[in-house]
Design a protein around this motif. Structure first.
Motif, PDB file in Angstrom:
ATOM      1  N   VAL A 103       0.832  -1.209   0.000  1.00  0.00           N
ATOM      2  CA  VAL A 103       0.000   0.000   0.000  1.00  0.00           C
ATOM      3  C   VAL A 103       0.864   1.255   0.000  1.00  0.00           C
ATOM      4  CG1 VAL A 103      -1.620   1.341   1.406  1.00  0.00           C
ATOM      5  CG2 VAL A 103      -1.970  -1.109   1.091  1.00  0.00           C
ATOM      6  N   GLU A 104       1.951   1.220   0.742  1.00  0.00           N
ATOM      7  CA  GLU A 104       2.858   2.371   0.780  1.00  0.00           C
ATOM      8  C   GLU A 104       3.457   2.643  -0.595  1.00  0.00           C
ATOM      9  OE1 GLU A 104       5.177   5.568   2.140  1.00  0.00           O
ATOM     10  OE2 GLU A 104       3.450   4.574   3.056  1.00  0.00           O
ATOM     11  N   LEU A 105       3.833   1.584  -1.305  1.00  0.00           N
ATOM     12  CA  LEU A 105       4.342   1.754  -2.667  1.00  0.00           C
ATOM     13  C   LEU A 105       3.291   2.395  -3.563  1.00  0.00           C
ATOM     14  CD1 LEU A 105       6.119  -1.676  -3.322  1.00  0.00           C
ATOM     15  CD2 LEU A 105       7.200   0.508  -2.783  1.00  0.00           C
ATOM     16  N   ALA A 106       2.056   1.925  -3.434  1.00  0.00           N
ATOM     17  CA  ALA A 106       0.965   2.461  -4.255  1.00  0.00           C
ATOM     18  C   ALA A 106       0.818   3.955  -4.031  1.00  0.00           C
ATOM     19  CB  ALA A 106      -0.339   1.740  -3.924  1.00  0.00           C
ATOM     20  N   PRO A 113      -5.657  10.950  -5.840  1.00  0.00           N
ATOM     21  CA  PRO A 113      -5.893  10.980  -4.389  1.00  0.00           C
ATOM     22  C   PRO A 113      -6.568   9.703  -3.921  1.00  0.00           C
ATOM     23  CG  PRO A 113      -7.550  12.288  -5.515  1.00  0.00           C
ATOM     24  CD  PRO A 113      -6.586  11.846  -6.573  1.00  0.00           C
ATOM     25  N   PHE A 114      -6.497   9.465  -2.605  1.00  0.00           N
ATOM     26  CA  PHE A 114      -7.061   8.263  -2.008  1.00  0.00           C
ATOM     27  C   PHE A 114      -8.222   8.607  -1.074  1.00  0.00           C
ATOM     28  CE2 PHE A 114      -3.006   6.711  -3.348  1.00  0.00           C
ATOM     29  CZ  PHE A 114      -3.102   5.330  -3.446  1.00  0.00           C
ATOM     30  N   VAL A 115      -9.269   7.791  -1.151  1.00  0.00           N
ATOM     31  CA  VAL A 115     -10.274   7.701  -0.087  1.00  0.00           C
ATOM     32  C   VAL A 115     -10.035   6.346   0.554  1.00  0.00           C
ATOM     33  CG1 VAL A 115     -12.710   7.567   0.506  1.00  0.00           C
ATOM     34  CG2 VAL A 115     -11.952   9.134  -1.288  1.00  0.00           C
ATOM     35  N   ALA A 116      -9.643   6.336   1.835  1.00  0.00           N
ATOM     36  CA  ALA A 116      -9.225   5.099   2.494  1.00  0.00           C
ATOM     37  C   ALA A 116     -10.186   4.731   3.611  1.00  0.00           C
ATOM     38  CB  ALA A 116      -7.809   5.262   3.051  1.00  0.00           C
ATOM     39  N   ILE A 117     -10.550   3.462   3.661  1.00  0.00           N
ATOM     40  CA  ILE A 117     -11.542   2.985   4.624  1.00  0.00           C
ATOM     41  C   ILE A 117     -10.949   1.864   5.464  1.00  0.00           C
ATOM     42  CG2 ILE A 117     -13.816   1.911   4.906  1.00  0.00           C
ATOM     43  CD1 ILE A 117     -13.053   3.540   1.601  1.00  0.00           C
ATOM     44  N   THR A 118     -11.074   1.998   6.796  1.00  0.00           N
ATOM     45  CA  THR A 118     -10.699   0.911   7.685  1.00  0.00           C
ATOM     46  C   THR A 118     -11.707   0.831   8.817  1.00  0.00           C
ATOM     47  OG1 THR A 118      -8.811  -0.196   8.724  1.00  0.00           O
ATOM     48  CG2 THR A 118      -9.147   2.138   9.284  1.00  0.00           C
ATOM     49  N   GLY A 119     -11.518  -0.151   9.700  1.00  0.00           N
ATOM     50  CA  GLY A 119     -12.443  -0.406  10.799  1.00  0.00           C
ATOM     51  C   GLY A 119     -12.573  -1.899  10.982  1.00  0.00           C
ATOM     52  N   THR A 120     -13.201  -2.317  12.070  1.00  0.00           N
ATOM     53  CA  THR A 120     -13.363  -3.748  12.306  1.00  0.00           C
ATOM     54  C   THR A 120     -14.407  -4.342  11.364  1.00  0.00           C
ATOM     55  OG1 THR A 120     -12.819  -3.374  14.634  1.00  0.00           O
ATOM     56  CG2 THR A 120     -13.810  -5.489  14.060  1.00  0.00           C
ATOM     57  N   GLY A 175       2.275  -1.174   7.917  1.00  0.00           N
ATOM     58  CA  GLY A 175       3.451  -1.046   7.070  1.00  0.00           C
ATOM     59  C   GLY A 175       3.450   0.189   6.192  1.00  0.00           C
ATOM     60  N   ILE A 176       3.010   1.336   6.736  1.00  0.00           N
ATOM     61  CA  ILE A 176       3.037   2.565   5.947  1.00  0.00           C
ATOM     62  C   ILE A 176       4.023   3.560   6.547  1.00  0.00           C
ATOM     63  CG2 ILE A 176       0.642   2.265   5.194  1.00  0.00           C
ATOM     64  CD1 ILE A 176      -0.061   4.589   7.135  1.00  0.00           C
ATOM     65  N   GLU A 177       4.526   4.450   5.676  1.00  0.00           N
ATOM     66  CA  GLU A 177       5.419   5.515   6.124  1.00  0.00           C
ATOM     67  C   GLU A 177       4.827   6.883   5.797  1.00  0.00           C
ATOM     68  OE1 GLU A 177       9.152   4.653   4.187  1.00  0.00           O
ATOM     69  OE2 GLU A 177       9.869   3.532   5.931  1.00  0.00           O
ATOM     70  N   ALA A 178       4.565   7.121   4.504  1.00  0.00           N
ATOM     71  CA  ALA A 178       4.090   8.434   4.059  1.00  0.00           C
ATOM     72  C   ALA A 178       2.612   8.427   3.656  1.00  0.00           C
ATOM     73  CB  ALA A 178       4.938   8.917   2.877  1.00  0.00           C
ATOM     74  N   PHE A 179       1.989   7.274   3.595  1.00  0.00           N
ATOM     75  CA  PHE A 179       0.616   7.151   3.093  1.00  0.00           C
ATOM     76  C   PHE A 179      -0.300   8.188   3.736  1.00  0.00           C
ATOM     77  CE2 PHE A 179      -3.701   5.345   3.381  1.00  0.00           C
ATOM     78  CZ  PHE A 179      -3.952   5.177   2.028  1.00  0.00           C
ATOM     79  N   ARG A 180      -0.968   8.966   2.882  1.00  0.00           N
ATOM     80  CA  ARG A 180      -1.801  10.076   3.369  1.00  0.00           C
ATOM     81  C   ARG A 180      -3.047  10.193   2.482  1.00  0.00           C
ATOM     82  NH1 ARG A 180      -0.198  16.440   2.630  1.00  0.00           N
ATOM     83  NH2 ARG A 180      -2.299  17.267   3.070  1.00  0.00           N
ATOM     84  N   PRO A 181      -4.157   9.634   2.915  1.00  0.00           N
ATOM     85  CA  PRO A 181      -5.387   9.754   2.121  1.00  0.00           C
ATOM     86  C   PRO A 181      -6.008  11.136   2.251  1.00  0.00           C
ATOM     87  CG  PRO A 181      -5.824   8.557   4.142  1.00  0.00           C
ATOM     88  CD  PRO A 181      -4.350   8.833   4.122  1.00  0.00           C
ATOM     89  N   ASN A 209      -3.148   4.360  12.135  1.00  0.00           N
ATOM     90  CA  ASN A 209      -2.176   4.780  11.124  1.00  0.00           C
ATOM     91  C   ASN A 209      -2.840   5.370   9.886  1.00  0.00           C
ATOM     92  OD1 ASN A 209       0.133   4.198  12.543  1.00  0.00           O
ATOM     93  ND2 ASN A 209       0.479   2.216  11.580  1.00  0.00           N
ATOM     94  N   ILE A 210      -4.113   5.091   9.688  1.00  0.00           N
ATOM     95  CA  ILE A 210      -4.796   5.617   8.504  1.00  0.00           C
ATOM     96  C   ILE A 210      -4.796   7.137   8.495  1.00  0.00           C
ATOM     97  CG2 ILE A 210      -7.163   5.705   9.443  1.00  0.00           C
ATOM     98  CD1 ILE A 210      -8.071   4.495   6.724  1.00  0.00           C
ATOM     99  N   THR A 211      -4.709   7.751   9.663  1.00  0.00           N
ATOM    100  CA  THR A 211      -4.757   9.213   9.745  1.00  0.00           C
ATOM    101  C   THR A 211      -3.444   9.842  10.203  1.00  0.00           C
ATOM    102  OG1 THR A 211      -6.078  11.066  10.622  1.00  0.00           O
ATOM    103  CG2 THR A 211      -5.613   9.257  12.138  1.00  0.00           C
TER     104      THR A 211
END
Length: 450
Positions: A103-106, A113-120, A175-181, A209-211
């Motif tokens: 994902v970080e590579l992507a 731009p990204f709209v990113a969704i996470t949660g249980t 496993g993200i470093e710069a990922f910023r949606p 980490n998503i934010t």
């Protein structure tokens, strides 16, 4: 694709294949990296590894030798399913090597731009809903991540005017470093994947980490009904947009008098929404907010919400036979998901449940079984679910060898007007490769009923 020189002539180890590993290795090879792929599956049983060999990429299969790290790698790109306790991963961390996911590579190569969704729970439904709304509004969107195509492949082909809508697991987000949606969504937080993360605190930290790289110019859509989610929001630098199914908010998305509002603007009546289940209101609210923040009008939102019946394997209506309605909820791989599925129906339910035993009991399921008249169990957890059902006072409890055998047994236990629901409350891996395979077998068995 952006021009990225960061990996040019760098030695990079891609650990673990599957689709994301293949995508990462191919992309890094194109970016001029010296790529070595290591996968546990033997080469003669590994067509993915063989395809990478044909590209000129070094492939080591059959084991995960820690001595690999002596070859001077500068990055490790890890398959999300490989735990951090893996000796190579731990060894890389001990040596100070960055360990990232695909994902970080992507993100690093994407023009979109990204709209990113996470949660249980609710990730897949929310991701799909947002994409459907974008499509209805004729805005170019691409689905990536846990559903859709591998994110690095999507990002490689995405253009500036596209939007990548990505579903992300806690495993990927570690496993993200710069990922910023541009827009991030945290649907909810419940105990899950403790076998991977170790503690609930670490699980929440991974989700957060998503934010972590967002700024005030970005949006973080959060569930205002959950204290744990709001604690994550309190540490975010993004503009917070809350949603609630239980209270009226000054801003954000909420329900009032049977109407869904966004920032005091009426969007749609709940009575007009096709998607079943009170729990889906969370997914609908967050999807509406993401659409409105993306400049989409109410017409496209209304069009989708009055026609969208759900995603495959998530409370998916399979059909009606002999006045029984069949639903495939194979994606319910934990107790909470099954609890929410059961709450979606007022009718009597014949429940099909069981699967991989992760060592937990099913006591938390007992209060949700009030509408369940019969249970058909299968897999490693059958006896544990039997015990929970008996404790709930259910008289009809039947064992099946597998999902295929469970369907006719469930039919025999039902009567006209009943719901026959596959909602396993367990992962599928004891008997099936994926929950999708399990769900497809259920659907096929329903269609075979006479």
């Amino acid at each position: 694709m952006k021009t990225v020189n960061h990996y040019h002539h760098k030695k990079i180890l891609v650990l673990g294949l599957a689709k994301s590993g293949v995508g990462a290795a191919s992309l890094l090879h194109k970016l001029g990296a010296f790529v070595t792929v290591n996968d546990y599956k033997p080469l003669d049983e590994n067509p993915e590894a063989q395809s990478l060999l044909e590209q000129g990429i070094t492939v080591i299969c059959g084991s995960h030798p820690v001595a690999l790290l002596d070859e001077g790698f500068e990055y490790v790109v890890k398959n999300p399913g490989i735990p951090y306790s893996n000796p190579i991963v731990q060894g890389a961390i001990d040596r100070g090597l960055p360990v990232i996911t695909e994902v970080e590579l992507a993100y690093q190569i994407s023009q979109a731009p990204f709209v990113a969704i996470t949660g249980t729970n609710g990730k897949t439904t929310t991701t799909t809903l947002i994409n459907e709304i974008f499509q209805a509004a004729q805005k170019s969107s691409l689905i990536a991540g846990n559903i859709g195509k591998v994110s690095s492949i999507v990002a490689e082909n995405a253009k500036k005017d596209d939007t990548i809508i990505i579903e992300l697991s806690s495993f990927q987000l570690m496993g993200i470093e710069a990922f910023r949606p541009k827009i991030a969504i945290l649907t909810n937080l419940y105990e899950a994947h403790i076998d991977y993360h170790g503690t609930m605190k670490d699980y929440i930290s991974a989700k957060a980490n998503i934010t972590k790289n967002q700024t005030k110019e970005d949006y973080f859509i959060v569930n205002a009904d959950q204290e744990a989610v709001m604690e994550v929001a309190a540490h975010s630098k993004a503009t917070i947009i809350p949603f609630s199914t239980t209270k009226t908010l000054d801003k954000g998305g909420y329900v009032k008098d049977g109407i869904i509002y966004f920032n005091e603007e009426a969007i749609i009546s709940i009575a007009d929404i096709v998607l079943p289940g009170a729990h889906n209101l969370e997914n609908i609210l967050s999807s509406i907010i993401a659409a409105k923040l993306s400049g989409i009008g109410n017409e496209a939102i209304y069009q989708v919400l009055t026609t969208f019946q759900g995603v495959a394997h998530r409370l998916q209506f399979v059909g009606e036979k002999h006045k029984r309605r069949f639903y495939n909820d194979s994606k319910a791989t934990n107790i909470l998901a099954t609890t929410k599925a059961l709450a979606a129906f007022d009718q009597s339910i014949v429940l099909l449940a069981g699967g991989l035993d992760r060592g937990n009991s099913f006591d938390e399921l007992i209060p949700a079984l009030t509408n369940v008249k019969a249970v058909v169990t299968f897999g490693e957890t059958a006896e544990k679910i039997d015990a929970a059902a008996a404790h709930a006072g259910i008289k009809s409890i039947v064992h099946a060898n597998n999902v295929e055998d469970a369907v006719p047994l469930a039919f025999d236990l039902s009567k006209e007007g009943d719901i026959i629901l596959l909602s396993p409350a367990c992962a599928s891996w004891d008997q099936y490769k994926t929950f999708e395979v399990r769900g497809d077998i259920f659907i096929e068995a329903v269609h075979k009923l006479k």
